[in-house]
Design a protein around this motif. Structure first.
Motif, PDB file in Angstrom:
ATOM      1  N   LEU A  64     -12.969   5.611 -46.685  1.00  0.00           N
ATOM      2  CA  LEU A  64     -12.082   4.733 -45.922  1.00  0.00           C
ATOM      3  C   LEU A  64     -12.583   3.298 -45.868  1.00  0.00           C
ATOM      4  O   LEU A  64     -11.797   2.367 -45.717  1.00  0.00           O
ATOM      5  CB  LEU A  64     -11.927   5.269 -44.494  1.00  0.00           C
ATOM      6  N   SER A  65     -13.909   3.100 -46.041  1.00  0.00           N
ATOM      7  CA  SER A  65     -14.485   1.775 -45.766  1.00  0.00           C
ATOM      8  C   SER A  65     -15.097   1.105 -46.979  1.00  0.00           C
ATOM      9  O   SER A  65     -16.053   0.352 -46.857  1.00  0.00           O
ATOM     10  CB  SER A  65     -15.546   1.916 -44.657  1.00  0.00           C
ATOM     11  N   SER A 258      -8.163   6.454 -34.697  1.00  0.00           N
ATOM     12  CA  SER A 258      -9.192   5.521 -35.143  1.00  0.00           C
ATOM     13  C   SER A 258      -8.680   4.717 -36.333  1.00  0.00           C
ATOM     14  O   SER A 258      -7.480   4.449 -36.442  1.00  0.00           O
ATOM     15  CB  SER A 258     -10.478   6.289 -35.483  1.00  0.00           C
ATOM     16  N   TRP A 259      -9.565   4.378 -37.270  1.00  0.00           N
ATOM     17  CA  TRP A 259      -9.238   3.444 -38.341  1.00  0.00           C
ATOM     18  C   TRP A 259      -8.258   4.000 -39.366  1.00  0.00           C
ATOM     19  O   TRP A 259      -7.676   3.231 -40.128  1.00  0.00           O
ATOM     20  CB  TRP A 259     -10.519   3.000 -39.046  1.00  0.00           C
ATOM     21  N   GLY A 260      -8.067   5.289 -39.388  1.00  0.00           N
ATOM     22  CA  GLY A 260      -7.160   5.849 -40.378  1.00  0.00           C
ATOM     23  C   GLY A 260      -5.697   5.810 -40.002  1.00  0.00           C
ATOM     24  O   GLY A 260      -4.845   6.249 -40.788  1.00  0.00           O
ATOM     25  N   GLN A 263      -2.476   5.704 -42.341  1.00  0.00           N
ATOM     26  CA  GLN A 263      -2.885   5.868 -43.737  1.00  0.00           C
ATOM     27  C   GLN A 263      -2.736   7.305 -44.232  1.00  0.00           C
ATOM     28  O   GLN A 263      -3.278   7.653 -45.287  1.00  0.00           O
ATOM     29  CB  GLN A 263      -4.328   5.392 -43.917  1.00  0.00           C
ATOM     30  N   GLN A 267      -6.496  10.857 -44.122  1.00  0.00           N
ATOM     31  CA  GLN A 267      -7.333   9.742 -43.700  1.00  0.00           C
ATOM     32  C   GLN A 267      -7.446   9.652 -42.184  1.00  0.00           C
ATOM     33  O   GLN A 267      -8.495   9.297 -41.651  1.00  0.00           O
ATOM     34  CB  GLN A 267      -6.777   8.426 -44.267  1.00  0.00           C
ATOM     35  N   GLU A 268      -6.368   9.963 -41.473  1.00  0.00           N
ATOM     36  CA  GLU A 268      -6.437   9.887 -40.009  1.00  0.00           C
ATOM     37  C   GLU A 268      -7.434  10.887 -39.449  1.00  0.00           C
ATOM     38  O   GLU A 268      -8.188  10.586 -38.514  1.00  0.00           O
ATOM     39  CB  GLU A 268      -5.055  10.116 -39.398  1.00  0.00           C
ATOM     40  N   TRP A 271     -11.579  10.402 -40.500  1.00  0.00           N
ATOM     41  CA  TRP A 271     -12.432   9.458 -39.766  1.00  0.00           C
ATOM     42  C   TRP A 271     -11.884   9.274 -38.355  1.00  0.00           C
ATOM     43  O   TRP A 271     -10.862   8.644 -38.157  1.00  0.00           O
ATOM     44  CB  TRP A 271     -12.530   8.104 -40.470  1.00  0.00           C
ATOM     45  N   GLY A 273     -14.186   8.284 -35.893  1.00  0.00           N
ATOM     46  CA  GLY A 273     -15.313   7.627 -35.258  1.00  0.00           C
ATOM     47  C   GLY A 273     -16.632   8.243 -35.700  1.00  0.00           C
ATOM     48  O   GLY A 273     -16.665   9.277 -36.380  1.00  0.00           O
TER      49      GLY A 273
END
Length: 397
Positions: A64-65, A258-260, A263, A267-268, A271, A273
Motif C-alpha cells: 500500500l505504501s 485506515s489508509w486503504g 481502494q 486493500q482496506e 492495512w 494500522g
C-alpha cells in the motif's frame, strides 16, 4: 482397526506442543493450542520484521505504501495459501484477528432500516449475539432469535425451522457452522440454500470449522464466511479470516478504517494500522504442518475420539446421545449426572475444581438447567484423557 488410529496420534503428540506438563487438556476448541514448530516460524518472522520494520510493514506487507522487490505482498501470499486450504481464491479472503472481528465487519457494513430484521439462532456464540444486537438496536432494526433444539434433532428439522423463520424483513441470517457451546455441526449448505431461495444473505460463523472438518467455502453457498485459524488450524493466536463472495465485496469495510479506504476490499482489510501481522503470515506454516501430519488422518482421529467419548460416557452415565452422527465433529458436549449440579455457579465451581484439584482443563456449561461438559478431541488426546475426566467428575457426585 480404525485407520485413524494408525497415524501415531495420542499422548505422544504432546511433544509437539508447549502445553503444561501433567495437565490433561480437553479444551482445544476454546482458544486453540499452537505447536512449537509454528511458534518458531512466527518468531522467525518477528525477528525478520524487526531487522527492517518500515520495509517489512509498509512496503512488503500489503504493497500500500510504495514499491517492494517482492512480486506478491506478504499478506496476499499468506491469504492465497489459506484460501487454497479451504477451496477458495486469495482475492476473496482477508485476515481479521478472529471470527468475532469478521462478524463485526459484516454487521457494520450492513444496510439496515427501522423494522428490518437480523436472524440469529439460540445456539449462536455470545459475542456474536452481542454484536448483532448492538448493530440492530443502533439502527432501529430487530434481532430475531430462531430456537433450534439441543439436544440435537435430525438436520432436516433445523432446515425446516429456518425456512419458517424467514420474513420479507429479514436482511441477514447468521448461522454457525459448528456451534460453540453445544458443538453441533449444522447442515450449513442446506440452510444457506434455504436462505438463498428467499433472497436473504447468509453470514457463516465458522470459528470452529477450519482444520476440524473438511471445508470448501464456495460450495457452501454462503455470502460471508468468517473463521478462526488459531483453533483447529493450529495458527498462532489472533489469526482469523473473512471470506466474502465477489458480488458482496463492494461496500464492505473493516471495523477499523485506515489508509486503504476506497481502494477495494483487499486493500482496506490488509492495512488497518500498525500491528503484529505474524499470526497471519505464520498461518501457512501451520497448514503445512497439518498436511505433513496428514490432515485427513487428523480429522478422522479427532472425530473418532469424539465418538468414542460420546459412546463411552453415555453408556457409563446412562444418557441418550445429544446429537446424531451427522452433527458430530471434533468436539462433543455431553450431559453430566444430575447430582453434579444445575446452576452456572456450580458449573464454574466444578470447572475450577477439575483444573486445580485434578489438572484437567475442560469447560463445564450450564444449559437448560443442567450441567454439561464439552470435550475437544485433538491429536494429542486419547481415550485415557476422557476416562480420567470421568473419574474426576464422579468424585464430586
Amino acid at each position: 482397526m480404525n485407520p485413524a488410529l494408525q497415524a501415531g496420534f495420542g499422548r505422544e503428540m504432546l511433544a509437539h506442543w508447549p502445553l503444561e506438563t501433567g495437565v490433561i487438556y480437553l479444551n482445544h476448541g476454546t482458544v486453540g493450542a499452537t505447536p512449537r514448530r509454528v511458534l518458531a516460524a512466527q518468531q522467525a518472522l518477528r525477528e525478520e520484521m524487526e531487522q527492517q520494520p518500515a520495509r517489512f510493514l509498509l512496503r512488503e506487507l500489503c504493497g500500500l505504501s510504495g514499491p517492494s522487490d517482492r512480486a506478491v505482498p506478504r499478506l496476499r501470499e499468506a491469504a492465497s495459501a489459506v484460501a487454497r486450504f479451504m477451496g477458495a481464491q486469495g482475492p476473496d479472503l482477508v485476515f481479521v484477528d478472529n471470527a468475532t472481528a469478521g462478524v463485526n465487519a459484516v454487521l457494520g457494513s450492513l444496510e439496515l432500516n427501522p423494522g428490518d430484521q437480523i436472524l440469529i439462532t439460540n445456539l449462536a456464540y455470545g459475542a456474536v449475539r452481542n454484536a448483532a444486537a448492538f448493530s440492530a438496536e443502533r439502527r432501529g432494526a430487530r434481532l430475531v432469535t430462531l430456537e433450534l433444539p439441543f439436544p440435537g434433532a435430525e438436520p432436516a428439522l433445523y432446515i425446516n425451522r429456518l425456512s419458517q423463520a424467514l420474513t420479507p424483513r429479514t436482511r441477514l441470517v447468521i448461522l454457525d457452522h459448528i456451534t460453540s457451546e453445544t458443538a453441533l455441526v449444522l447442515p450449513l449448505a442446506e440452510m444457506a440454500a434455504c436462505c438463498r431461495a428467499a433472497g436473504v444473505p447468509v453470514l457463516a460463523d465458522g470459528a470452529h470449522a477450519p482444520g476440524a472438518i473438511p471445508l470448501d467455502i464456495p460450495r457452501l453457498g454462503v455470502d460471508y464466511y468468517t473463521g478462526n485459524l488459531h483453533k483447529w488450524a493450529l495458527a498462532p493466536k489472533g489469526c482469523g479470516f473473512l471470506w466474502v463472495a465477489p458480488e458482496r465485496q463492494q461496500g464492505l469495510h473493516p471495523p477499523v478504517i485506515s489508509w486503504g479506504l476506497g481502494q477495494g476490499f483487499v486493500q482496506e482489510f490488509d492495512w488497518v494500522g500498525t500491528k503484529d501481522p505474524t499470526p497471519f503470515l505464520a498461518a501457512p506454516a501451520a497448514l503445512a504442518l497439518m498436511q505433513e501430519w496428514g490432515l485427513e488422518a487428523m480429522q478422522a482421529y479427532n472425530h473418532h475420539l469424539a465418538r468414542q467419548a460420546l459412546a463411552w460416557l453415555s453408556a457409563r452415565w446412562g444418557f441418550e446421545p445429544p446429537a446424531p452422527e451427522a452433527m458430530l465433529g471434533s468436539m462433543v458436549t455431553l450431559p453430566l449426572p444430575a447430582a453434579l449440579g444445575s446452576t452456572r455457579q456450580e458449573a464454574l465451581r466444578l470447572q475450577y475444581a477439575l483444573l486445580y484439584e485434578h489438572r484437567i482443563e475442560a469447560p463445564i456449561l450450564c444449559l437448560g438447567g443442567r450441567l454439561w461438559v464439552r470435550i475437544s478431541a485433538q491429536v494429542y488426546n486419547s481415550l485415557e484423557d476422557v476416562e480420567a475426566l470421568a473419574l474426576a467428575l464422579e468424585a464430586y457426585k
